[in-house]
Design an enzyme around this catalytic site. Sequence first.
Site, PDB file in Angstrom:
ATOM      1  N   GLU A  45      26.809  17.581  17.126  1.00  0.00           N
ATOM      2  CA  GLU A  45      27.082  18.736  16.283  1.00  0.00           C
ATOM      3  C   GLU A  45      26.011  19.814  16.467  1.00  0.00           C
ATOM      4  OE1 GLU A  45      28.346  19.476  11.586  1.00  0.00           O
ATOM      5  OE2 GLU A  45      27.355  17.613  12.183  1.00  0.00           O
ATOM      6  N   LYS A 114      35.001  23.452  11.902  1.00  0.00           N
ATOM      7  CA  LYS A 114      34.899  22.274  11.035  1.00  0.00           C
ATOM      8  C   LYS A 114      35.749  22.468   9.788  1.00  0.00           C
ATOM      9  CE  LYS A 114      31.297  19.093   9.367  1.00  0.00           C
ATOM     10  NZ  LYS A 114      29.848  18.847   9.321  1.00  0.00           N
ATOM     11  N   CYS A 175      31.757  15.502  12.409  1.00  0.00           N
ATOM     12  CA  CYS A 175      30.886  14.778  11.487  1.00  0.00           C
ATOM     13  C   CYS A 175      31.574  14.351  10.196  1.00  0.00           C
ATOM     14  CB  CYS A 175      29.636  15.612  11.185  1.00  0.00           C
ATOM     15  SG  CYS A 175      28.252  14.589  10.582  1.00  0.00           S
ATOM     16  N   PRO A 355      -6.788   8.753   6.510  1.00  0.00           N
ATOM     17  CA  PRO A 355      -7.733   8.039   5.644  1.00  0.00           C
ATOM     18  C   PRO A 355      -7.221   6.620   5.427  1.00  0.00           C
ATOM     19  CG  PRO A 355      -6.435   9.607   4.354  1.00  0.00           C
ATOM     20  CD  PRO A 355      -6.052   9.801   5.781  1.00  0.00           C
ATOM     21  N   LEU A 356      -7.940   5.629   5.970  1.00  0.00           N
ATOM     22  CA  LEU A 356      -7.483   4.237   5.972  1.00  0.00           C
ATOM     23  C   LEU A 356      -8.253   3.443   4.921  1.00  0.00           C
ATOM     24  CD1 LEU A 356      -5.713   2.071   7.350  1.00  0.00           C
ATOM     25  CD2 LEU A 356      -7.591   1.723   8.978  1.00  0.00           C
ATOM     26  N   SER A 357      -7.555   3.053   3.857  1.00  0.00           N
ATOM     27  CA  SER A 357      -8.216   2.375   2.743  1.00  0.00           C
ATOM     28  C   SER A 357      -8.186   0.858   2.868  1.00  0.00           C
ATOM     29  CB  SER A 357      -7.535   2.765   1.433  1.00  0.00           C
ATOM     30  OG  SER A 357      -6.237   2.206   1.358  1.00  0.00           O
ATOM     31  N   GLY A 358      -7.357   0.333   3.767  1.00  0.00           N
ATOM     32  CA  GLY A 358      -7.213  -1.109   3.866  1.00  0.00           C
ATOM     33  C   GLY A 358      -6.149  -1.670   2.953  1.00  0.00           C
ATOM     34  N   GLY A 359      -5.389  -0.789   2.280  1.00  0.00           N
ATOM     35  CA  GLY A 359      -4.293  -1.217   1.425  1.00  0.00           C
ATOM     36  C   GLY A 359      -2.964  -1.201   2.165  1.00  0.00           C
ATOM     37  N   VAL A 360      -1.899  -1.574   1.458  1.00  0.00           N
ATOM     38  CA  VAL A 360      -0.575  -1.687   2.061  1.00  0.00           C
ATOM     39  C   VAL A 360      -0.102  -0.350   2.624  1.00  0.00           C
ATOM     40  CG1 VAL A 360       1.868  -2.027   1.514  1.00  0.00           C
ATOM     41  CG2 VAL A 360       0.176  -3.703   0.756  1.00  0.00           C
ATOM     42  N   ASP A 361      -0.263   0.729   1.865  1.00  0.00           N
ATOM     43  CA  ASP A 361       0.319   2.012   2.264  1.00  0.00           C
ATOM     44  C   ASP A 361      -0.352   2.613   3.490  1.00  0.00           C
ATOM     45  OD1 ASP A 361       2.095   1.831   0.141  1.00  0.00           O
ATOM     46  OD2 ASP A 361       0.800   2.926  -1.226  1.00  0.00           O
ATOM     47  N   SER A 362      -1.668   2.788   3.431  1.00  0.00           N
ATOM     48  CA  SER A 362      -2.353   3.405   4.580  1.00  0.00           C
ATOM     49  C   SER A 362      -2.306   2.488   5.803  1.00  0.00           C
ATOM     50  CB  SER A 362      -3.799   3.754   4.219  1.00  0.00           C
ATOM     51  OG  SER A 362      -4.545   2.588   3.906  1.00  0.00           O
TER      52      SER A 362
END
Length: 725
Positions: A45, A114, A175, A355-362
């Site tokens: 498309e 369309k 589509c 910024p890497l915090s060591g948690g799940v998200d980063s």
Amino acid sequence: MGRKVTIAAATLNQWALDFEGNLDRILQSILDAKEMGATFRSGPELEICGYSCEDHFYESDTFLHSWEVLAELLQAPLCKDMLIDVGMPVMHRNVAYNCRVIFLNKKILLIRPKKILCDDGNYRETRWFTSWKKDKEVEDFHLPRMIGNITGQKLVPFGDAVISTLDTCIGFEICEELWCPESSHVPLSLDGVEIICNGSGSHTELRKGYVVRDLVKTATMKCGGCYVYSNLRGCDGQRVYFDGTSSITLNGHVLSRARQFSLDEVEVITATIDLEDIRSYRDSKRSNAHLSSISKSYPRILVDFSLSPELDTVLPIAQPIEWPCLSPEEEIAQGPACWLWDYLRRSGQGGFFLPLSGGVDSSSTALLVYSMCTLIMENVQRGGDPKVLSDLRRITGDPEYTPKSASELCNRFLVTCYMGTDNSSKETKQRAAALAAAIGSYHMHITIDKAISAVLEIFSTVTGLFPKFAVNGGCPRQNLALQNIQARMRMVLCYLFAQLMLWARDRPGGLLVLGSANVDEALRGYMTKYDCSSADINPIGGISKTDLRRFLHYAKEKFKIPIIGDIISAPPTAELEPLKQGQLTQTDEEDMGMTYAELSQFGRLRKIENCGPYSMYCKLVQTWSSSYSSKQVAEKVKHFFRCYAINRHKMTVLTPSYHAESYSPDDNRFDLRPFLYRANWSWQFRAIDKQVEHISSVKRSASSGSIKQSKKSENVSKVRTGVTV
């Protein structure tokens, strides 16, 4: 008599307003289709201008340049003796339409607008286009002079018609027409159209990969025929990722399909079909045959051209294939990684800063960059799209560079930084360092307490006051302000390092700052405005915490990184309040007053099921009846909506995020709601309170009745045993 035809469907990674690049990719797809023996090529498309032009569709330039690209295609020797179907915007009688343009040997055969536009979720098509309402009708379209000079035509058919070649009949959907209840493929099939093409711009969402597969299989199983589905792929300049998965389906069986996620800019699939298979299949469906006999016919554009070669008996026909769907974990590993690559190579930047915090998200965000590097390595090693290697060399500034491993590539592309304070634990610092070492990112550790103290000194100098944390006797306002200044200072430092780290490493360009707030935290507003969740782009902003944990389990096994197990098991924490004897005193779920699982449920009810506070309570009081009392459910619902109202303004500055979840709160794109609310929801909460009281009174009555019934039963029992009552 010719009966076998080879058809091509193109999957293209187009870019809004990149007319030159879009033209090159279209031509490449035509070349690939020809080399595969196809005589008909269909594309996605709005492939000429790119789907996500949005308000640029108000500009005459967009239409002009689209016609200029079409002029190049009409004159290209490559397009000779091939029936070609492309997507572009067309203005007809001062009205803009989203169209398919079908041409052959420098002649435009049909412009098909369309009929059904998409206006839900991420789409706003009626803002720019009008749907064609004249069913099975065509009008004369006056070609621009630049096109007429090439084709020798002044007028061409515009409207709802089909192409009739010497050997078959071809019709078109665009589509949304495949998704809507009254799909065009039904009347097209009843009118004898054998090949139906759909140029699409369909985006990916987690757990939705099966939808297109089932739609095209069902359409051709019910009506018979060949369905050619051509979809966009990649980041077209927006938050969504178009997921490819073009396919060719015959009589309910998938014959060929493109990959869902890939770094290749052009992927062409073909299938050779026997037209007699369509005819015999349809004739055997007697109900369809009876309906066909009374079906109103489409206008037919007669073309002196045959898709099938004269001697086609030796052509092998395509056989059905399996179409397995990726797991959500695989979708997360591949989709955002491809999106990141598109954004990086088109942004002109040299990599990412996280910024890497060591948690799940980063950690999930870092692993998505590593997954991107893995996909690049696989592409280079198998000799895939040469554009990947050329883009890679351009980004690194090294015209001879060829990566040796994903971790080496990650070291060039990703700078990670642990930004510690006195409130940070040694465990998170160690996890961040271990993960960075495992994926190869260029890692640093900095302490930002001096910068925070300097800012607080300025406040103290002006006011004569110095705020304290709650554990030190401060009030909630002081406590929150001290947490926020840490988060915001990290954002300032992120952008400083992102702009200068490549300079410090003697490399050109800057870095894109990556955010790492998940969709649940955005929904709840559990983030500081303009903190390190404020970034250039966020690959996990549309993914729930629950799904990120599943992805980490998958990544641990796929990439063989043991430290991910420690990251998964650690309690989520912002680490913005003082530690107690070196141990955490703050967790995200305690701060939020709700679990991540509850947040996901709130999000689905709010967005997908369109619940306000009262209707959400009415649903959850049943769903959670085994875990919470009606009053507890009411308090949870009220708490969610108070937080949602108070923090909704944060969505107006939410970092552009990869769209993956259908309950995303992304403001003004996917979720059109106010950002200023009456936070006490007085009317709505009173309705909940009345319902809580009603449920309580019903339970009291039932309990009282149960006691009375019990006494009555006891008296009856005594009478039966001869006991005096």
